[in-house]
Design a protein around this motif. Sequence first.
Motif, PDB file in Angstrom:
ATOM      1  N   ALA A  51       8.062  10.527 -40.164  1.00 53.24           N
ATOM      2  CA  ALA A  51       6.766  11.198 -40.112  1.00 53.24           C
ATOM      3  C   ALA A  51       6.710  12.065 -38.861  1.00 53.24           C
ATOM      4  O   ALA A  51       7.518  11.908 -37.935  1.00 53.24           O
ATOM      5  CB  ALA A  51       5.644  10.169 -40.089  1.00 53.24           C
ATOM      6  N   TYR A  52       5.754  12.969 -38.843  1.00 53.33           N
ATOM      7  CA  TYR A  52       5.570  13.885 -37.728  1.00 53.33           C
ATOM      8  C   TYR A  52       4.141  13.802 -37.219  1.00 53.33           C
ATOM      9  O   TYR A  52       3.219  13.503 -37.983  1.00 53.33           O
ATOM     10  CB  TYR A  52       5.831  15.334 -38.160  1.00 53.33           C
ATOM     11  CG  TYR A  52       7.255  15.603 -38.551  1.00 53.33           C
ATOM     12  CD1 TYR A  52       8.175  16.043 -37.623  1.00 53.33           C
ATOM     13  CD2 TYR A  52       7.683  15.428 -39.858  1.00 53.33           C
ATOM     14  CE1 TYR A  52       9.488  16.295 -37.971  1.00 53.33           C
ATOM     15  CE2 TYR A  52       8.991  15.681 -40.227  1.00 53.33           C
ATOM     16  CZ  TYR A  52       9.882  16.118 -39.273  1.00 53.33           C
ATOM     17  OH  TYR A  52      11.181  16.369 -39.620  1.00 53.33           O
ATOM     18  N   PHE A  53       3.961  14.108 -35.944  1.00 51.23           N
ATOM     19  CA  PHE A  53       2.622  14.247 -35.373  1.00 51.23           C
ATOM     20  C   PHE A  53       2.508  15.651 -34.806  1.00 51.23           C
ATOM     21  O   PHE A  53       3.386  16.113 -34.075  1.00 51.23           O
ATOM     22  CB  PHE A  53       2.367  13.218 -34.273  1.00 51.23           C
ATOM     23  CG  PHE A  53       1.000  13.369 -33.668  1.00 51.23           C
ATOM     24  CD1 PHE A  53      -0.122  12.971 -34.365  1.00 51.23           C
ATOM     25  CD2 PHE A  53       0.844  13.933 -32.413  1.00 51.23           C
ATOM     26  CE1 PHE A  53      -1.387  13.125 -33.822  1.00 51.23           C
ATOM     27  CE2 PHE A  53      -0.419  14.088 -31.857  1.00 51.23           C
ATOM     28  CZ  PHE A  53      -1.539  13.685 -32.569  1.00 51.23           C
ATOM     29  N   ASP A  54       1.435  16.344 -35.137  1.00 48.48           N
ATOM     30  CA  ASP A  54       1.176  17.703 -34.689  1.00 48.48           C
ATOM     31  C   ASP A  54       0.211  17.649 -33.503  1.00 48.48           C
ATOM     32  O   ASP A  54      -0.948  17.258 -33.654  1.00 48.48           O
ATOM     33  CB  ASP A  54       0.575  18.513 -35.838  1.00 48.48           C
ATOM     34  CG  ASP A  54       0.404  19.982 -35.516  1.00 48.48           C
ATOM     35  OD1 ASP A  54       0.422  20.362 -34.330  1.00 48.48           O
ATOM     36  OD2 ASP A  54       0.255  20.769 -36.469  1.00 48.48           O
ATOM     37  N   ASN A  55       0.683  18.036 -32.317  1.00 49.05           N
ATOM     38  CA  ASN A  55      -0.145  18.027 -31.118  1.00 49.05           C
ATOM     39  C   ASN A  55      -1.204  19.125 -31.124  1.00 49.05           C
ATOM     40  O   ASN A  55      -2.160  19.039 -30.362  1.00 49.05           O
ATOM     41  CB  ASN A  55       0.721  18.204 -29.871  1.00 49.05           C
ATOM     42  CG  ASN A  55       1.411  16.948 -29.479  1.00 49.05           C
ATOM     43  OD1 ASN A  55       0.828  15.874 -29.501  1.00 49.05           O
ATOM     44  ND2 ASN A  55       2.677  17.057 -29.137  1.00 49.05           N
ATOM     45  N   LEU A  56      -1.042  20.126 -31.941  1.00 48.10           N
ATOM     46  CA  LEU A  56      -2.019  21.209 -32.008  1.00 48.10           C
ATOM     47  C   LEU A  56      -3.187  20.832 -32.912  1.00 48.10           C
ATOM     48  O   LEU A  56      -4.342  20.920 -32.513  1.00 48.10           O
ATOM     49  CB  LEU A  56      -1.351  22.496 -32.509  1.00 48.10           C
ATOM     50  CG  LEU A  56      -2.234  23.721 -32.588  1.00 48.10           C
ATOM     51  CD1 LEU A  56      -2.741  24.114 -31.209  1.00 48.10           C
ATOM     52  CD2 LEU A  56      -1.478  24.879 -33.200  1.00 48.10           C
ATOM     53  N   ASP A  97       4.459  26.051 -38.641  1.00 49.48           N
ATOM     54  CA  ASP A  97       3.839  25.040 -39.494  1.00 49.48           C
ATOM     55  C   ASP A  97       4.886  24.361 -40.368  1.00 49.48           C
ATOM     56  O   ASP A  97       6.008  24.830 -40.488  1.00 49.48           O
ATOM     57  CB  ASP A  97       2.768  25.688 -40.384  1.00 49.48           C
ATOM     58  CG  ASP A  97       1.579  26.189 -39.568  1.00 49.48           C
ATOM     59  OD1 ASP A  97       1.287  25.598 -38.513  1.00 49.48           O
ATOM     60  OD2 ASP A  97       0.950  27.169 -39.987  1.00 49.48           O
ATOM     61  N   ASN A  98       4.515  23.251 -40.964  1.00 49.04           N
ATOM     62  CA  ASN A  98       5.343  22.491 -41.912  1.00 49.04           C
ATOM     63  C   ASN A  98       6.654  21.981 -41.309  1.00 49.04           C
ATOM     64  O   ASN A  98       7.738  22.336 -41.765  1.00 49.04           O
ATOM     65  CB  ASN A  98       5.635  23.316 -43.167  1.00 49.04           C
ATOM     66  CG  ASN A  98       4.382  23.808 -43.834  1.00 49.04           C
ATOM     67  OD1 ASN A  98       3.336  23.183 -43.735  1.00 49.04           O
ATOM     68  ND2 ASN A  98       4.471  24.932 -44.495  1.00 49.04           N
ATOM     69  N   PRO A  99       6.594  21.107 -40.320  1.00 52.08           N
ATOM     70  CA  PRO A  99       7.822  20.585 -39.723  1.00 52.08           C
ATOM     71  C   PRO A  99       8.630  19.747 -40.697  1.00 52.08           C
ATOM     72  O   PRO A  99       9.843  19.604 -40.540  1.00 52.08           O
ATOM     73  CB  PRO A  99       7.310  19.726 -38.568  1.00 52.08           C
ATOM     74  CG  PRO A  99       5.964  19.271 -39.034  1.00 52.08           C
ATOM     75  CD  PRO A  99       5.401  20.454 -39.786  1.00 52.08           C
ATOM     76  N   TYR A 100       7.975  19.203 -41.710  1.00 55.15           N
ATOM     77  CA  TYR A 100       8.663  18.339 -42.670  1.00 55.15           C
ATOM     78  C   TYR A 100       9.713  19.088 -43.477  1.00 55.15           C
ATOM     79  O   TYR A 100      10.553  18.469 -44.109  1.00 55.15           O
ATOM     80  CB  TYR A 100       7.667  17.646 -43.603  1.00 55.15           C
ATOM     81  CG  TYR A 100       6.596  18.544 -44.156  1.00 55.15           C
ATOM     82  CD1 TYR A 100       6.837  19.327 -45.272  1.00 55.15           C
ATOM     83  CD2 TYR A 100       5.345  18.605 -43.553  1.00 55.15           C
ATOM     84  CE1 TYR A 100       5.857  20.154 -45.782  1.00 55.15           C
ATOM     85  CE2 TYR A 100       4.361  19.425 -44.057  1.00 55.15           C
ATOM     86  CZ  TYR A 100       4.608  20.201 -45.166  1.00 55.15           C
ATOM     87  OH  TYR A 100       3.644  21.029 -45.664  1.00 55.15           O
ATOM     88  N   GLU A 101       9.694  20.408 -43.443  1.00 54.23           N
ATOM     89  CA  GLU A 101      10.751  21.163 -44.115  1.00 54.23           C
ATOM     90  C   GLU A 101      12.104  20.944 -43.434  1.00 54.23           C
ATOM     91  O   GLU A 101      13.144  21.154 -44.033  1.00 54.23           O
ATOM     92  CB  GLU A 101      10.404  22.653 -44.127  1.00 54.23           C
ATOM     93  CG  GLU A 101       9.208  22.970 -45.005  1.00 54.23           C
ATOM     94  CD  GLU A 101       8.767  24.418 -44.915  1.00 54.23           C
ATOM     95  OE1 GLU A 101       9.301  25.170 -44.073  1.00 54.23           O
ATOM     96  OE2 GLU A 101       7.881  24.796 -45.697  1.00 54.23           O
ATOM     97  N   LEU A 102      12.072  20.499 -42.183  1.00 52.30           N
ATOM     98  CA  LEU A 102      13.296  20.242 -41.426  1.00 52.30           C
ATOM     99  C   LEU A 102      13.703  18.774 -41.456  1.00 52.30           C
ATOM    100  O   LEU A 102      14.588  18.364 -40.706  1.00 52.30           O
ATOM    101  CB  LEU A 102      13.115  20.689 -39.969  1.00 52.30           C
ATOM    102  CG  LEU A 102      12.783  22.170 -39.773  1.00 52.30           C
ATOM    103  CD1 LEU A 102      12.515  22.457 -38.317  1.00 52.30           C
ATOM    104  CD2 LEU A 102      13.914  23.033 -40.282  1.00 52.30           C
ATOM    105  N   LEU A 103      13.075  17.968 -42.288  1.00 48.85           N
ATOM    106  CA  LEU A 103      13.377  16.532 -42.331  1.00 48.85           C
ATOM    107  C   LEU A 103      14.850  16.231 -42.564  1.00 48.85           C
ATOM    108  O   LEU A 103      15.409  15.382 -41.859  1.00 48.85           O
ATOM    109  CB  LEU A 103      12.507  15.821 -43.364  1.00 48.85           C
ATOM    110  CG  LEU A 103      12.707  14.316 -43.451  1.00 48.85           C
ATOM    111  CD1 LEU A 103      12.314  13.646 -42.142  1.00 48.85           C
ATOM    112  CD2 LEU A 103      11.929  13.736 -44.601  1.00 48.85           C
ATOM    113  N   PRO A 104      15.538  16.886 -43.491  1.00 53.34           N
ATOM    114  CA  PRO A 104      16.970  16.578 -43.659  1.00 53.34           C
ATOM    115  C   PRO A 104      17.785  16.807 -42.369  1.00 53.34           C
ATOM    116  O   PRO A 104      18.677  16.026 -42.055  1.00 53.34           O
ATOM    117  CB  PRO A 104      17.416  17.533 -44.770  1.00 53.34           C
ATOM    118  CG  PRO A 104      16.182  17.860 -45.519  1.00 53.34           C
ATOM    119  CD  PRO A 104      15.075  17.839 -44.510  1.00 53.34           C
ATOM    120  N   ILE A 105      17.445  17.822 -41.635  1.00 53.82           N
ATOM    121  CA  ILE A 105      18.137  18.096 -40.368  1.00 53.82           C
ATOM    122  C   ILE A 105      17.795  17.036 -39.336  1.00 53.82           C
ATOM    123  O   ILE A 105      18.670  16.502 -38.646  1.00 53.82           O
ATOM    124  CB  ILE A 105      17.759  19.506 -39.852  1.00 53.82           C
ATOM    125  CG1 ILE A 105      18.245  20.560 -40.831  1.00 53.82           C
ATOM    126  CG2 ILE A 105      18.308  19.743 -38.448  1.00 53.82           C
ATOM    127  CD1 ILE A 105      17.698  21.951 -40.565  1.00 53.82           C
TER     128      ILE A 105
END
Length: 126
Positions: A51-56, A97-105
């Motif tokens: 999961a990710y957390f967005d500080n903005l 936006d959308n950091p989850y697009e980089l999940l495989p990396i």
Amino acid sequence: MKTLKLMLVLSIVLVSSISYAQNTTAKIENLPIDKKTNCYIRYFYFPNIQAYFDNLKMVYYYKENGEWQTAPELPKNYGGYSLYNKSRVTINDFDDDNPYELLPIHKKMYPYNSKGRFANANVGAE
């Protein structure tokens, strides 16, 4: 009559201050910048829950039933997961936006094991 005017003025001030507070949002300029990548440090990645957390925006991005969700808190099914007890990774090379697009990396870069440490010894929690 003075009391009525005073109450009216105070209520107008109170209502206007509440609406102003709701309209203020975090600005990206307030986030720290990574000197190496010149990107804003906007996201944290939690390898053990992917999961990710967005500080903005101050929201979490997590997968639920195969779909990415956005919420100010993690859902109850994460079982009281403590974000500060386990590892987290500061994402310093992506501020869009959308950091989850980089999940495989990120899964390859920051593999996680059950002991709360990264499998890759040269990578650590921030």
